[in-house]
Write a protein that holds these residues in place. Structure first.
Motif, mmCIF file in Angstrom:
data_model
loop_
_atom_site.group_PDB
_atom_site.id
_atom_site.type_symbol
_atom_site.label_atom_id
_atom_site.label_comp_id
_atom_site.label_asym_id
_atom_site.label_seq_id
_atom_site.Cartn_x
_atom_site.Cartn_y
_atom_site.Cartn_z
ATOM 1 N N GLN A 41 0.832 -1.210 0.000
ATOM 2 C CA GLN A 41 0.000 0.000 0.000
ATOM 3 C C GLN A 41 0.863 1.256 0.000
ATOM 4 O O GLN A 41 0.545 2.245 -0.668
ATOM 5 C CB GLN A 41 -0.957 -0.001 1.199
ATOM 6 C CG GLN A 41 -2.048 -1.043 1.114
ATOM 7 C CD GLN A 41 -2.919 -0.868 -0.117
ATOM 8 O OE1 GLN A 41 -3.149 0.233 -0.596
ATOM 9 N NE2 GLN A 41 -3.393 -1.998 -0.647
ATOM 10 N N ASN A 42 1.979 1.223 0.755
ATOM 11 C CA ASN A 42 2.889 2.380 0.772
ATOM 12 C C ASN A 42 3.505 2.605 -0.602
ATOM 13 O O ASN A 42 3.590 3.745 -1.082
ATOM 14 C CB ASN A 42 3.979 2.182 1.825
ATOM 15 C CG ASN A 42 3.443 2.302 3.239
ATOM 16 O OD1 ASN A 42 2.391 2.900 3.464
ATOM 17 N ND2 ASN A 42 4.152 1.727 4.194
ATOM 18 N N ARG A 43 3.944 1.522 -1.250
ATOM 19 C CA ARG A 43 4.509 1.661 -2.598
ATOM 20 C C ARG A 43 3.466 2.194 -3.569
ATOM 21 O O ARG A 43 3.754 3.056 -4.407
ATOM 22 C CB ARG A 43 5.038 0.309 -3.085
ATOM 23 C CG ARG A 43 6.322 -0.136 -2.417
ATOM 24 C CD ARG A 43 7.000 -1.279 -3.157
ATOM 25 N NE ARG A 43 6.115 -2.398 -3.457
ATOM 26 C CZ ARG A 43 5.930 -3.463 -2.676
ATOM 27 N NH1 ARG A 43 6.570 -3.555 -1.536
ATOM 28 N NH2 ARG A 43 5.109 -4.428 -3.048
ATOM 29 N N LEU A 44 2.228 1.690 -3.469
ATOM 30 C CA LEU A 44 1.160 2.184 -4.348
ATOM 31 C C LEU A 44 0.866 3.659 -4.083
ATOM 32 O O LEU A 44 0.616 4.426 -5.018
ATOM 33 C CB LEU A 44 -0.109 1.353 -4.151
ATOM 34 C CG LEU A 44 -0.082 -0.049 -4.750
ATOM 35 C CD1 LEU A 44 -1.320 -0.825 -4.343
ATOM 36 C CD2 LEU A 44 0.023 0.020 -6.253
ATOM 37 N N GLU A 45 0.894 4.059 -2.846
ATOM 38 C CA GLU A 45 0.640 5.468 -2.518
ATOM 39 C C GLU A 45 1.743 6.359 -3.095
ATOM 40 O O GLU A 45 1.474 7.437 -3.632
ATOM 41 C CB GLU A 45 0.548 5.642 -0.999
ATOM 42 C CG GLU A 45 0.044 6.986 -0.563
ATOM 43 C CD GLU A 45 -1.359 7.271 -1.072
ATOM 44 O OE1 GLU A 45 -1.612 8.451 -1.403
ATOM 45 O OE2 GLU A 45 -2.188 6.357 -1.159
ATOM 46 N N VAL A 46 2.998 5.901 -2.981
ATOM 47 C CA VAL A 46 4.109 6.664 -3.569
ATOM 48 C C VAL A 46 3.921 6.772 -5.075
ATOM 49 O O VAL A 46 4.105 7.844 -5.666
ATOM 50 C CB VAL A 46 5.459 5.987 -3.216
ATOM 51 C CG1 VAL A 46 6.586 6.562 -4.051
ATOM 52 C CG2 VAL A 46 5.753 6.151 -1.734
ATOM 53 N N LEU A 47 3.525 5.682 -5.699
ATOM 54 C CA LEU A 47 3.294 5.691 -7.141
ATOM 55 C C LEU A 47 2.132 6.613 -7.503
ATOM 56 O O LEU A 47 2.212 7.368 -8.482
ATOM 57 C CB LEU A 47 3.017 4.266 -7.625
ATOM 58 C CG LEU A 47 2.942 4.057 -9.118
ATOM 59 C CD1 LEU A 47 4.245 4.445 -9.775
ATOM 60 C CD2 LEU A 47 2.602 2.622 -9.434
ATOM 61 N N ARG A 48 1.045 6.588 -6.732
ATOM 62 C CA ARG A 48 -0.080 7.493 -6.982
ATOM 63 C C ARG A 48 0.360 8.943 -6.868
ATOM 64 O O ARG A 48 -0.089 9.794 -7.646
ATOM 65 C CB ARG A 48 -1.201 7.212 -5.978
ATOM 66 C CG ARG A 48 -2.034 6.029 -6.319
ATOM 67 C CD ARG A 48 -3.243 5.930 -5.380
ATOM 68 N NE ARG A 48 -3.692 4.565 -5.301
ATOM 69 C CZ ARG A 48 -3.472 3.735 -4.288
ATOM 70 N NH1 ARG A 48 -2.841 4.157 -3.215
ATOM 71 N NH2 ARG A 48 -3.896 2.498 -4.334
ATOM 72 N N ASN A 49 1.209 9.234 -5.904
ATOM 73 C CA ASN A 49 1.692 10.612 -5.746
ATOM 74 C C ASN A 49 2.566 11.037 -6.924
ATOM 75 O O ASN A 49 2.566 12.203 -7.320
ATOM 76 C CB ASN A 49 2.464 10.765 -4.432
ATOM 77 C CG ASN A 49 1.553 10.650 -3.225
ATOM 78 O OD1 ASN A 49 0.346 10.863 -3.333
ATOM 79 N ND2 ASN A 49 2.113 10.290 -2.086
#
Length: 143
Positions: A41-49
């Protein structure tokens, strides 16, 4: 009897220890799965940002003509030239063809199913064209 009771206690203790060990293993696997899910989820959030929208709303730009539209409409004459036929065709129109009585009679014979009969040959040989053919189009060959 005491020996049997001691063995039973050992066996019960072994089973309880195994059950406890399995429970700890299951909890450890669950914690590892939760940790991996949080990392994902953290990696996905970084990617979304990273791919987030940073453009500001601009209704004037949204409603304006695009570059492609402008270039296409500036070159309308050129586009018209591309769509023009390569050469002109000198032929009869469909109304001229249908106005010929020979075509209409032949069509009526086809609809009646008689266009291959002797009657059709006789009828079509009697009908004359609306205008006589030009003299320079007559063939001099005899068949």
């Amino acid at each position: 009897m005491e020996e049997q009771a001691r063995r039973d206690k050992e066996r019960v203790q072994f089973r309880a220890d195994m059950l406890q060990w399995r429970r700890e293993e299951r909890e450890a696997r669950e914690l590892e799965r939760q940790r991996e899910e949080e990392e994902k989820q953290n990696r996905l959030e970084v990617l979304r940002n990273q791919v987030g929208v940073v453009a500001e709303a601009d209704p004037e730009r949204m409603m304006a003509d695009t570059e492609a539209w402008r270039s296409r409409h500036l070159n309308v004459k050129f586009e018209f030239e591309l769509q023009r036929p390569l050469y002109s065709i000198n032929t009869y129109t469909d109304t001229q063809i249908v106005s010929d009585p020979r075509v209409r009679v032949e069509q009526a014979l086809r609809e009646a199913g008689l266009h291959h009969s002797q009657y059709a040959q006789e009828v079509l040989s009697v009908i004359k064209p609306p205008k006589p053919p030009r003299r320079d189009t007559k063939s001099t060959l005899k068949f």
